[in-house]
Design a protein around this motif. Structure first.
Motif, PDB file in Angstrom:
ATOM      1  N   GLU A   1       9.285 -33.871  -0.333  1.00 24.13           N
ATOM      2  CA  GLU A   1      10.074 -34.552   0.686  1.00 24.13           C
ATOM      3  C   GLU A   1      11.451 -33.926   0.894  1.00 24.13           C
ATOM      4  N   ARG A   2      11.816 -33.734   2.181  1.00 21.30           N
ATOM      5  CA  ARG A   2      13.147 -33.297   2.619  1.00 21.30           C
ATOM      6  C   ARG A   2      13.592 -32.011   1.918  1.00 21.30           C
ATOM      7  N   GLY A   3      12.765 -30.989   2.048  1.00 21.98           N
ATOM      8  CA  GLY A   3      13.128 -29.671   1.534  1.00 21.98           C
ATOM      9  C   GLY A   3      13.397 -28.708   2.672  1.00 21.98           C
ATOM     10  N   ASN A   4      13.948 -27.575   2.333  1.00 18.64           N
ATOM     11  CA  ASN A   4      14.139 -26.498   3.317  1.00 18.64           C
ATOM     12  C   ASN A   4      14.227 -25.160   2.569  1.00 18.64           C
ATOM     13  N   PRO A   5      13.363 -24.208   2.890  1.00 19.81           N
ATOM     14  CA  PRO A   5      12.244 -24.287   3.837  1.00 19.81           C
ATOM     15  C   PRO A   5      11.131 -25.189   3.286  1.00 19.81           C
ATOM     16  N   PRO A   6      10.055 -25.384   4.054  1.00 19.88           N
ATOM     17  CA  PRO A   6       8.983 -26.269   3.585  1.00 19.88           C
ATOM     18  C   PRO A   6       8.363 -25.776   2.284  1.00 19.88           C
ATOM     19  N   ALA A   7       7.982 -26.724   1.437  1.00 17.82           N
ATOM     20  CA  ALA A   7       7.318 -26.384   0.178  1.00 17.82           C
ATOM     21  C   ALA A   7       5.857 -26.050   0.433  1.00 17.82           C
TER      22      ALA A   7
ATOM     23  N   THR B   1      18.920 -23.564   1.640  1.00 20.04           N
ATOM     24  CA  THR B   1      17.778 -23.875   0.788  1.00 20.04           C
ATOM     25  C   THR B   1      18.014 -25.216   0.107  1.00 20.04           C
ATOM     26  N   VAL B   2      17.093 -26.145   0.310  1.00 21.41           N
ATOM     27  CA  VAL B   2      17.204 -27.473  -0.294  1.00 21.41           C
ATOM     28  C   VAL B   2      15.935 -27.768  -1.079  1.00 21.41           C
ATOM     29  N   SER B   3      16.086 -28.135  -2.347  1.00 21.66           N
ATOM     30  CA  SER B   3      14.925 -28.477  -3.171  1.00 21.66           C
ATOM     31  C   SER B   3      14.344 -29.811  -2.717  1.00 21.66           C
ATOM     32  N   PRO B   4      13.034 -29.894  -2.545  1.00 19.80           N
ATOM     33  CA  PRO B   4      12.426 -31.164  -2.107  1.00 19.80           C
ATOM     34  C   PRO B   4      12.284 -32.149  -3.269  1.00 19.80           C
TER      35      PRO B   4
ATOM     36  N   GLY C   1      17.130 -31.034   9.928  1.00 16.57           N
ATOM     37  CA  GLY C   1      16.552 -29.740   9.606  1.00 16.57           C
ATOM     38  C   GLY C   1      15.745 -29.709   8.332  1.00 16.57           C
ATOM     39  N   PHE C   2      15.593 -30.856   7.651  1.00 21.01           N
ATOM     40  CA  PHE C   2      14.791 -30.902   6.432  1.00 21.01           C
ATOM     41  C   PHE C   2      13.324 -31.158   6.783  1.00 21.01           C
TER      42      PHE C   2
END
Length: 243
Positions: A167-173, A144-147, A194-195
């Motif tokens: 921008e560049r989050g995972n999963p999509p916002a 999990t990556v915060s956009p 993968g972002f």
């Protein structure tokens, strides 16, 4: 004549005794065949962890006083490895990347993954054996990556268009607007790491003033949604104002 009768009685007695022993053996065999097999549980679940966080995965709520062994088979980033431990202290770890088995204060085993990264995304299979059965888990683990979020206004074909970007989050916002417009378009861009970048374009109707418009962004890594107010400024494609 009496001798013949005595012999006949002895034969009957021996026959009944043999029949009794045969019946006992058959009953013993029947009892053995009805023994219940050990219980086995198989569970599929998903797990997601923030980039850089310490991740924890559990395979059972049993303590080591009940457990015979725990085995983790891990498949991540085109790499396979195994981490195992038995109740007599024998262990094995072929991962060599910081992953390890640890215990809670109550003696329950868990897998520790330090500094979770894209290299730790994959499938984690665990088997925990205990007296009377076993538990098996297949866990799909993702990152999990915060956009990074921004919003702005621009003119296109003499019309005002609002843009909101995660921008560049995972999963999509997920992006929504406080007002509906004449035309709304959503673009999703995937990069090689993968972002995912999500952009939402909203053509504003004349009845909506830019000051009353806001963009709402939701992401699973946040406890609350975030609200942005787009502004019309030159060269401000990466700037925004938060309410």
């Amino acid at each position: 004549m009496r001798a013949i009768m005595w012999i006949y009685v002895c034969i009957i007695f021996l026959s009944e005794t043999w029949s009794l022993h045969s019946g006992t053996n058959e009953n013993t065999s029947l009892k053995a065949s009805t023994t219940s097999p050990p219980k086995k549980f198989l569970v599929h679940r998903n797990a997601a962890f923030n980039l850089g966080s310490d991740a924890y995965l559990n395979c059972s709520d049993k303590t080591w006083s009940e457990t015979m062994y725990v085995i983790w088979n891990i498949e991540v980033n085109n790499k396979s490895c195994k981490i195992a431990l038995s109740n007599d202290g024998e262990g094995k770890n072929t991962c060599n990347d910081g992953k390890s088995l640890r215990n809670t204060s109550s003696g329950q085993s868990f897998l520790h993954i330090p500094g979770f990264s894209a290299d730790d995304v994959g499938v984690y299979k665990c088997e925990s054996a205990f007296k009377g059965g076993s538990e098996n888990y297949d866990i799909d683990v993702t990152l999990t990556v915060s956009p990074n979020i921004s919003a702005w206004l621009k003119y296109k074909d003499n019309k005002m268009v609002a843009v909101c970007r995660a921008e560049r989050g995972n999963p999509p916002a997920n992006i929504s607007w406080s007002h509906t417009g004449n035309l709304e378009t959503v673009k999703t861009l995937n990069d090689s790491n993968g972002f995912v970048t999500v952009e939402s374009y909203l053509e504003l109707p004349e009845s909506v003033t830019p000051e009353n418009l806001s963009c709402i962004v939701r992401h699973m890594s946040w406890n609350q949604e975030k609200t942005l107010v787009p502004e019309l400024k030159k060269g401000q494609s990466s700037e925004y104002k938060t309410e």
